[in-house]
Design a protein around this motif. Sequence first.
Motif, PDB file in Angstrom:
ATOM      1  N   UNK A  33       0.831  -1.215   0.000  1.00  0.00           N
ATOM      2  CA  UNK A  33       0.000   0.000   0.000  1.00  0.00           C
ATOM      3  C   UNK A  33       0.863   1.261   0.000  1.00  0.00           C
ATOM      4  N   UNK A  34       1.965   1.238   0.751  1.00  0.00           N
ATOM      5  CA  UNK A  34       2.867   2.407   0.765  1.00  0.00           C
ATOM      6  C   UNK A  34       3.407   2.687  -0.632  1.00  0.00           C
ATOM      7  N   UNK A  35       3.829   1.624  -1.313  1.00  0.00           N
ATOM      8  CA  UNK A  35       4.397   1.792  -2.657  1.00  0.00           C
ATOM      9  C   UNK A  35       3.321   2.277  -3.632  1.00  0.00           C
ATOM     10  N   UNK A  36       2.157   1.629  -3.597  1.00  0.00           N
ATOM     11  CA  UNK A  36       1.084   1.985  -4.525  1.00  0.00           C
ATOM     12  C   UNK A  36       0.610   3.417  -4.301  1.00  0.00           C
ATOM     13  N   UNK A  37       0.482   3.803  -3.060  1.00  0.00           N
ATOM     14  CA  UNK A  37      -0.001   5.161  -2.758  1.00  0.00           C
ATOM     15  C   UNK A  37       1.023   6.205  -3.210  1.00  0.00           C
ATOM     16  N   UNK A  38       2.304   5.912  -2.988  1.00  0.00           N
ATOM     17  CA  UNK A  38       3.344   6.852  -3.410  1.00  0.00           C
ATOM     18  C   UNK A  38       3.383   6.990  -4.919  1.00  0.00           C
ATOM     19  N   UNK A  39       3.048   5.914  -5.637  1.00  0.00           N
ATOM     20  CA  UNK A  39       3.139   5.903  -7.096  1.00  0.00           C
ATOM     21  C   UNK A  39       1.798   6.183  -7.758  1.00  0.00           C
ATOM     22  N   UNK A  40       0.735   6.371  -6.969  1.00  0.00           N
ATOM     23  CA  UNK A  40      -0.628   6.525  -7.505  1.00  0.00           C
ATOM     24  C   UNK A  40      -0.965   5.373  -8.452  1.00  0.00           C
ATOM     25  N   UNK A  41      -0.633   4.174  -8.029  1.00  0.00           N
ATOM     26  CA  UNK A  41      -0.943   2.975  -8.797  1.00  0.00           C
ATOM     27  C   UNK A  41      -1.892   2.092  -8.002  1.00  0.00           C
ATOM     28  N   UNK A  42      -2.441   1.116  -8.666  1.00  0.00           N
ATOM     29  CA  UNK A  42      -3.439   0.247  -8.055  1.00  0.00           C
ATOM     30  C   UNK A  42      -2.732  -1.015  -7.557  1.00  0.00           C
ATOM     31  N   UNK A  43      -2.775  -1.298  -6.264  1.00  0.00           N
ATOM     32  CA  UNK A  43      -2.081  -2.496  -5.764  1.00  0.00           C
ATOM     33  C   UNK A  43      -2.813  -3.772  -6.163  1.00  0.00           C
ATOM     34  N   UNK A  44      -2.046  -4.840  -6.311  1.00  0.00           N
ATOM     35  CA  UNK A  44      -2.634  -6.100  -6.782  1.00  0.00           C
ATOM     36  C   UNK A  44      -3.451  -6.814  -5.710  1.00  0.00           C
ATOM     37  N   UNK A  45      -3.098  -6.638  -4.455  1.00  0.00           N
ATOM     38  CA  UNK A  45      -3.762  -7.420  -3.405  1.00  0.00           C
ATOM     39  C   UNK A  45      -4.922  -6.660  -2.775  1.00  0.00           C
TER      40      UNK A  45
END
Length: 429
Positions: free
Chosen positions: A341-353
């Motif tokens: 979630x930290x990575x996805x939020x920082x990148x404005x991407x959709x996490x897989x899980x």
Amino acid sequence: MRRIRGIGAVAFVGIAAIALAGCQQGSANSGGTDGDVVTLQFQSLSDQPATQAAISEIVDAWNAEHDDVQVKIIQAGWDGTYDKLITQFSGGTAPDIIHFEASSIVSFAADGYLADLTDLIDPDLKSDISDGIWESVTHDGQIVAYPSTLQSYMAFANADLLAEAGVEVPTGDTMTWEQLQQIAKATTTADHYGLGWGLGSPTATIMSLSLGFDGGYFDGEGDDVTVEVGDDELAVPERIHEMAYTDRSIDPTSLTQSGSDVLPSFYGGKVALTVQGSFQAANIAADAPEGLNWVALPPLEGSAGAVQAANPQTYSVNIDSEHVDESAEFLNFFMDGENLAKIAYADALIPSSGAARTQVAELAGDDAAWQQVLASGEGLEGPPFLKVSKYTEWKDTIATPAFQQYLADQIDRDELAAQLTDGWADVAG
């Protein structure tokens, strides 16, 4: 006995020079052991400062808890990564952990460079990611990567310019291509275009959005593949071409630029709309001038729905690593819901899980742009091109120049279809 390896793309021009350059630069070696301490080399491609910070934080947390297995980040960039990995794999200098994307690891998997992770993935993580996404990283029945975050393509709008044109901001669950075209046309004036769309490298965008019209392009898997370029496949490029040369509502210069190159025009009010990867929501939020009243519009919907290609970023393990098990153990930690979630939020991407998506929704709160980013993730599906061994070669040598010529109005629809079809015959042999 390991398979004999011979990556198909080795025929790319300049491979010998690249290999030499790679050796001279002292490219990453696979991790080693110093006494009782294992050091894993983790080649990361993340280029957003916030994402790099998030990854460093996660790696630091791992290193603090695991004295016997340390992880060292090797920062690399997306440009030239495919050729660099060819060099690294061919020369035996590939890192233990490899960051890339699903569509680009197919040939590496086919040539036996990636470890089988099927039995090493945390069962809870495995069950929290959809079968379709796992399918995107499965080759010959083996899971060869952890799928992490996904990008969608979204339209962002200058709400003030829409209001000046008397256009209401779409508020439904989805937005049709006809609505996008109408808004772009209505907001085009003598002073600015309605839409700026960075399509200098158009293939990924077009092939992803074409799924919204059932445009799959490929049928089959591996090397046993046929290509079809019909009305469904050409629906997206034809609409873009029509907006550029019939409606004249797209800034033609933008079609030769990258998405990032177009953002200054959006910030400066030179275009009312821009279509970008969802990750640009983070950049717009950080970089847009104070007072810019921008909004993210609902996901684009074609005749087959608001469908786009799921081409997740991936983390694979070098099959020649002496520490495959330790690498997988680290990746199970790295892909934990809170970390992802930290990575996805920082990148404005959709996490897989699912766990990470829940946490991103909490981090985003009532942010309207993030709500649209997450909504666009509902339509992500595994595209046929992820199963095509020579997709990357066809994309780089055939599809991209053909789409560029069409979007520059240098060839017509039939010539585009012929180049894509005949070019595949040449690549596939």
